[in-house]
Design a protein around this motif. Sequence first.
Motif, mmCIF file in Angstrom:
data_model
loop_
_atom_site.group_PDB
_atom_site.id
_atom_site.type_symbol
_atom_site.label_atom_id
_atom_site.label_comp_id
_atom_site.label_asym_id
_atom_site.label_seq_id
_atom_site.Cartn_x
_atom_site.Cartn_y
_atom_site.Cartn_z
ATOM 1 N N THR A 1 33.944 26.563 -47.320
ATOM 2 C CA THR A 1 33.017 26.616 -46.186
ATOM 3 C C THR A 1 33.352 27.787 -45.261
ATOM 4 N N TRP A 2 34.639 28.079 -45.109
ATOM 5 C CA TRP A 2 35.053 29.255 -44.330
ATOM 6 C C TRP A 2 34.552 30.527 -45.024
ATOM 7 N N THR B 1 31.032 31.176 -44.249
ATOM 8 C CA THR B 1 30.884 31.771 -42.916
ATOM 9 C C THR B 1 31.139 33.274 -42.983
ATOM 10 N N ASN C 1 32.189 24.407 -35.709
ATOM 11 C CA ASN C 1 32.875 24.239 -36.982
ATOM 12 C C ASN C 1 33.975 23.180 -36.963
ATOM 13 N N GLU D 1 32.593 20.000 -38.424
ATOM 14 C CA GLU D 1 32.241 20.229 -39.825
ATOM 15 C C GLU D 1 33.486 20.176 -40.709
ATOM 16 N N ASN E 1 26.735 27.189 -43.084
ATOM 17 C CA ASN E 1 27.651 28.119 -42.406
ATOM 18 C C ASN E 1 27.195 29.573 -42.544
ATOM 19 N N GLY F 1 34.886 30.533 -38.517
ATOM 20 C CA GLY F 1 35.013 29.528 -39.569
ATOM 21 C C GLY F 1 36.447 29.216 -39.940
ATOM 22 N N GLU G 1 37.915 25.590 -39.813
ATOM 23 C CA GLU G 1 37.499 24.526 -40.718
ATOM 24 C C GLU G 1 38.608 24.073 -41.673
#
Length: 270
Positions: free
Chosen positions: A21-22, A25, A132, A135, A169, A198, A201
């Motif tokens: 997920t980072w 971003t 974030n 999340e 993201n 991000g 996260e």
Amino acid sequence: MVQWFMALSPVQQASLATLFTWGMTALGASLVFFFKTIHRKVLDGMLGAAAGVMIAASFWSLLAPAIEMAENAGQTPWLPAVIGFLSGGAFLWGVDKLLPHLHLGFPTSEAEGISTSWRRSTLLCLAVTLHNIPEGLAVGVAFGALAADLPSASLAGAVALALGIGLQNLPEGTAVSVPLRREGVSRGKSFWYGQLSGMVEPVAGVIGALAVIWMQPLLPYALSFAAGAMIYVVVEEVIPESQLARNTDLATVGAMCGFALMMTLDVALG
């Protein structure tokens, strides 16, 4: 690859999922190397989609499993969900009042949180970082729940949540980096600030996974806490930002599409 991922511990899975997920971003922030500006309608549609994903994830991936887990444990089904949900919102409300940050499209004079002389770029980055935190917690809690070996906690469902969060993201990284570039910040620094938002996260993901593993009876509360924090962010920040330029129809359609996408991912994979 799938077998290798399944063989990892829930904490390791949460770490990899939140690194993904980072990375999404950072991918969104990397658009600054190709565009100096992005049409406001495009950004509003993307923000609307992000809001839809977060709303759907809050119910399908967090609240619904929390209610089912509480019921299977012989608890009052709705009580942990209500307590956790409101606690998550209260936590983000407190952070919102303390952490200096600036929402997209607002002048620096309207920065929220404790008064500071920090630069606009830092304040914008902190605003998205605030998004974030819940999340990352949500993804970490979803993977940590696998250690409880409960029917309502599935690896496919946790992966679906990570995919949905990762997709939403993309616009968040872009929403920080491109406006900074438009204001004269170099491409490199704009990208750095965009992806930096991000970075929280993976940290939040590991904390969430460890917390539910160590305190399994609190799992329904933890899932609901993450849901409440995400809904607070959506209602207080993401939706208002997506409609600031009065592209309300576009932002609303984006939210509907984002919700449908996350719902499909969760039901199809979970």
